[in-house]
Scaffold this motif. Structure first.
Motif: not given
Ligand code: ATP
Ligand code: MG
Length: 554
Positions: A343-344, A369-373, A375-377
């Motif tokens: 995760n970012r 904020v998106e966790n990990n671009p 990994d869509p899950e």
């Protein structure tokens, strides 16, 4: 081998797989059984991982199984602490053994084998001192000479050997030797010592034994007792193979076969338990699992995943000649895996305060904020945004060139997951140091719902002053200054890098309070990090696993 070279290497069968396929095809074996035989005298390192992946991997591939056998025939240096750590490491790598076995469990059988050899006239008790034995051994170019005790009768040998077992002879006064050939070109075939007297306490058998078998009389016999089909070891055992085969042949026991491959050596580190132990004992590192160590426990603490290690071992393949693998290849595999799963999050290493003047004091806005671009899950999380934030000092440049896309006076930049800000004023202290930036945010520019029409080329990370968590970052460099430590003629400790640990006090977004030891993070634009086991709720500590790209200066 570089990353590129290794990528180019085609996947084909390695020489041991070829042998296995031939043995299965010819019906020599119906199924295969391999073993991983660590000596419990230290923690496992990445070289052992190579051997584990090879032994367990081949068995998996051909529907066979693998035994975990502790090669604990040498009573000194061995410890149950090591046994436990070895089991944990093999499991962590993702492998399950068929049986957990101990060579020491075979002491009685091995003893019977020794008596059998004596009875066949193929072993004798030698009263020579070890220097005398060495003297008669000859040299690689000159044959050895027979010991004066070589022609003792089987009856006399049996009697003496039983007395040795009964503790009637002091250490060093007698040994049992296989009677092979004192003029063999292979020095190991010149009547190798197979038993010695040692009044030592053993971690499993206690004080039951005062004679212990040597490697050559334990390893192949253990393989044979377990019906190991393919016994894989490293190249330094090539000369032992003749002894291995001779003993199995004369004892008329299950014909296990030994095959040798090249040890794994990595740049900028050492791969011997003895040397690693020295680093621990002398306090150059913080224990066997220090994140700078090439041990499996060190790599785990550093944030390596089992998959990255298995992929690395698979890629380097099975060589027949010793070589030195560039550690950046290992780093390539962990970076590749973490890019997919980490995760970012935002962590500011060297903070510069930014006040966003058009946000009222005390107002807090949630940013998603998106966790990990990759990994869509992985979903998203909320990061609080407020009037006062910190950005990275080097994300601002006062006299910036035209192509500088981060923040500069009068310039705009996007704050990750939040708004575009524009820099209005640079505040300096009396020494002229920049201590604060005054900015305003652009209306309607929030990430994901931006209708502002303002174009930015840079995105920077940030944390809210009111919400950040202080964290300690441990950033590691190579443990040694030279790539080929083994090639150095002097003391390997001379090559230690005194600067292999750097500690940074940084500011992290509040979600990191929830971090667990299993979580993997990418600190945006900084590198991959993992929580350290020494971390406390009131003092979070993270280890840097690896940078985002291979930036290590050669
Ligand atoms: P060290 O020299 O580090 O003490 P070792 O060979 O004495 O290593 P063992 O516990 O006897 O360690 O090894 C268990 C198995 O792992 C053996 O089959 C050994 O050949 C293998 N192994 C050890 N080091 C390496 C390495 N660097 N590369 C590949 N295999 C290794
Ligand atoms: Mg060993």
């Amino acid at each position: 081998m570089s990353v590129k070279e290794s990528k180019e290497k085609e996947k084909s069968l390695h020489f041991i797989e070829e042998i296995i396929e031939a043995d299965l095809a010819s019906g020599k074996h119906k199924s295969i059984l391999t073993r991983f035989p660590p000596e419990p005298n230290g923690y496992l390192h990445i070289g052992h991982a190579k051997s584990i992946c090879l032994n367990f991997g081949m068995a998996e591939k051909y529907g066979g199984e693998t035994n975990l056998r502790f090669d604990d025939t040498n009573p000194v240096n061995e410890d149950t602490e090591y046994v436990d750590s070895i089991k944990a490491d093999v499991h962590w790598l993702g492998y399950n053994w068929k049986e957990e076995l101990y060579a020491s469990d075979y002491f009685e059988t091995l003893y019977d084998y020794a008596e059998k050899l004596i009875q066949k006239g193929l072993a004798y008790v030698d009263d020579s001192k070890s220097e005398e034995i060495a003297e008669l051994k000859g040299t690689p170019t000159e044959p050895g000479k027979n010991s004066p005790y070589r022609d003792r009768t089987p009856e006399e040998n049996l009697q003496l050997f039983r007395e040795m077992r009964a503790g009637q002879h002091p250490e060093g006064s007698k040994v049992l030797r296989a009677k092979i050939d004192m003029s063999s070109p292979n020095m190991l075939m010149r009547d190798p010592v197979i038993y010695r007297i040692k009044f030592a306490h053993h971690h499993r058998t206690g004080d039951k034994w005062c004679i212990y078998p040597l490697y050559d009389f334990a390893h192949g016999q253990s393989d044979s007792i377990e019906h190991i089909t393919h016994s894989v070891c490293t190249l330094e055992f090539v000369p032992h193979r003749e002894v291995y085969d001779w003993l199995i042949d004369k004892l008329e026991i299950f014909p296990s076969k030994q095959y040798e491959f090249a040890r794994l050596n990595l740049t900028y580190t050492v791969m011997s338990k003895r040397k690693l132990k020295l680093l621990v004992e002398k306090g150059f590192v913080n224990g066997w699992d220090d994140p700078r160590m090439p041990t499996i426990s060190g790599l785990r603490r550093r944030g390596y995943t089992p998959k990255s290690i298995r992929d690395f071992c698979d890629r380097i393949g099975v060589a027949k000649r010793d070589n030195l693998i560039d550690v950046s290849l290992l780093e390539f595999f962990i970076r590749d895996h973490l890019n997919k799963i980490a995760n970012r999050v935002m962590v500011v290493n060297d903070p510069l305060k930014v006040t966003i003047t058009n946000i009222p004091e005390g107002e807090v806005e949630d940013c998603i904020v998106e966790n990990n671009p990759e990994d869509p899950e992985s979903g998203s999380r909320i990061v609080p945004f407020s009037r006062e934030i910190f950005i990275e000092k080097d994300d601002f440049l006062e006299d910036a060139p035209k192509k500088y896309f981060r923040l500069k006076p009068g310039g705009v930049v996007r704050l990750k997951g939040a708004y575009i800000i524009e820099c209005d004023e640079v505040v300096k202290d009396e020494q002229g140091e920049i201590i604060e930036l005054k900015c305003h945010f652009i209306e309607n520019s929030k990430s994901g719902q931006d209708t502002s029409g303002v174009r930015t080329k840079g995105v920077i990370h940030w944390v809210s002053q009111q919400h950040y968590v202080p964290v300690e970052l441990r950033v590691y460099d190579r443990l040694f200054r030279e790539p080929d430590v083994n090639a150095y003629e002097g003391d390997f400790l001379d090559l230690l890098n005194d600067d292999s640990l750097q500690i940074i006090n940084a500011y992290a977004e509040p979600s990191l309070r929830e971090a667990t030891l299993d979580d993997k993070f990418q600190f945006m634009r900084q590198g991959y990090y993992v929580l350290d086991k020494e971390s406390q709720p009131e003092k979070l500590i993270f280890n840097k696993t690896v940078g985002l790209r291979d930036s290590w200066k050669k």
